[in-house]
Design a protein around this motif. Structure first.
Motif, PDB file in Angstrom:
ATOM      1  N   GLN A  75      -2.800 -14.440  -1.404  1.00  0.00           N
ATOM      2  CA  GLN A  75      -2.950 -13.640  -0.182  1.00  0.00           C
ATOM      3  C   GLN A  75      -3.903 -14.343   0.798  1.00  0.00           C
ATOM      4  N   PRO A 115      -0.320  -6.295   2.072  1.00  0.00           N
ATOM      5  CA  PRO A 115      -0.701  -6.821   0.759  1.00  0.00           C
ATOM      6  C   PRO A 115       0.426  -7.567   0.048  1.00  0.00           C
ATOM      7  N   TYR A 116       1.680  -7.241   0.380  1.00  0.00           N
ATOM      8  CA  TYR A 116       2.804  -7.899  -0.307  1.00  0.00           C
ATOM      9  C   TYR A 116       3.087  -9.312   0.213  1.00  0.00           C
ATOM     10  N   TYR A 117       2.396  -9.739   1.273  1.00  0.00           N
ATOM     11  CA  TYR A 117       2.628 -11.095   1.773  1.00  0.00           C
ATOM     12  C   TYR A 117       2.426 -12.141   0.680  1.00  0.00           C
ATOM     13  N   CYS A 118       1.504 -11.870  -0.245  1.00  0.00           N
ATOM     14  CA  CYS A 118       1.216 -12.861  -1.289  1.00  0.00           C
ATOM     15  C   CYS A 118       2.457 -13.216  -2.097  1.00  0.00           C
ATOM     16  N   LEU A 172       3.529  -4.022  -2.311  1.00  0.00           N
ATOM     17  CA  LEU A 172       3.190  -4.913  -3.418  1.00  0.00           C
ATOM     18  C   LEU A 172       3.301  -4.221  -4.761  1.00  0.00           C
ATOM     19  N   VAL A 193      -2.798 -11.405   7.351  1.00  0.00           N
ATOM     20  CA  VAL A 193      -2.540 -11.031   5.950  1.00  0.00           C
ATOM     21  C   VAL A 193      -2.525  -9.500   5.880  1.00  0.00           C
TER      22      VAL A 193
END
Length: 265
Positions: A134, A160-163, A43, A157
């Motif tokens: 997120q 952290p970069y999934y958002c 992220l 989740v």
């Protein structure tokens, strides 16, 4: 295709491996590198990327880690043409259900390789809004997951970069998920586009040159593509970024959170 509007970005933790693998990267496009030797990745790398590459006239951005070894890099341009024709924003490999040892969220991609309609993302970029994504709503995304060959967790989740990817999906942006199969070593995965091999993702870039098992395994893949017999890539044509304060900032944030937990527990 105007290759001047296409660029490739790598967040590099192991420059020894990058100098070898990047000899197989797509040709005649600008190369950018974020120095990740201070821990920057994921992220943090995405938000830093958006701040550094905005306004540079990039329309399509290929993101590839140093442990990506291209088999047919020209397939990248075919992918871009497909994405442009079909109004797709993101292309990559699911982070769950398609790689034996990645059992996380199949609605997001793993950042080891992706193609991004950077011009489109740049036009809507809102970091604060993106960071607020997120989370997962049950049944929110319509993907058919029934035929995925491996385990996954559609509620995960973990990264952290999934958002970033959830945000784009909630903005109505369309994704192209590429097929992948496990390599014979049981760790690397081969990525395909329309049944044509594009690349091999070896994993364990940070272990290259340190861990004998992973160094030997990666060298076998490099050697099969003639890389070890060739000269290493020069960094002279690379635009290199490094946030020199990153490690210190993360240390301060970690200490601040620790203090807050003690004060307000």
């Amino acid at each position: 295709m105007d290759k001047q509007k296409v660029a490739i970005l790598s967040t590099v933790a192991n420059f020894d491996l990058y100098k070898k693998s990047s000899t197989l990267f797509p040709k005649d496009i600008q190369r950018y590198v974020i120095n990740g030797t201070n821990g920057m990745h994921g992220l943090h790398s995405i938000t830093y990327m958006m701040s550094k590459l905005k306004g540079k006239g990039i329309e399509w951005l290929v993101m590839a880690d140093e442990d990506v070894i291209f088999t047919d890099a020209n397939q990248v341009f075919s992918i871009i043409e497909d994405m442009e024709t079909n109004h797709l924003t993101v292309c990559g490999v699911r982070d769950g259900g398609v790689i034996l040892h990645r059992k996380e969220n199949p609605y997001a991609i793993n950042t080891f390789f992706s193609v991004l309609n950077f011009k489109e993302v740049e036009s809507i970029w809102n970091e604060k809004e993106m960071l607020a994504n997120q989370f997962i709503n049950v049944g929110e995304f319509p993907d058919s997951l029934a035929k995925l060959p491996y385990e996954y967790n559609e509620h995960s989740v973990y990264e952290p970069y999934y958002c970033f990817y959830f945000w784009l999906r909630r903005k109505g942006k369309q994704f192209l998920f590429l097929d992948t199969k496990m390599s014979t070593d049981g760790i690397a995965n081969i990525v395909y586009y329309k049944e044509k091999e594009v690349l091999c993702h070896t994993w364990y870039a940070r272990s290259y040159g340190i861990n004998q098992k992973h160094t030997g395994r990666i060298n076998e893949i490099l050697n099969a593509r003639g890389v070890l017999d060739a000269s290493s890539s020069s960094l002279s044509d690379v635009i290199l970024y490094k946030k020199t304060t990153f490690a210190l900032e993360q240390k301060i944030k970690k200490y601040y959170k620790k203090v807050c937990r003690k004060l307000f527990k």
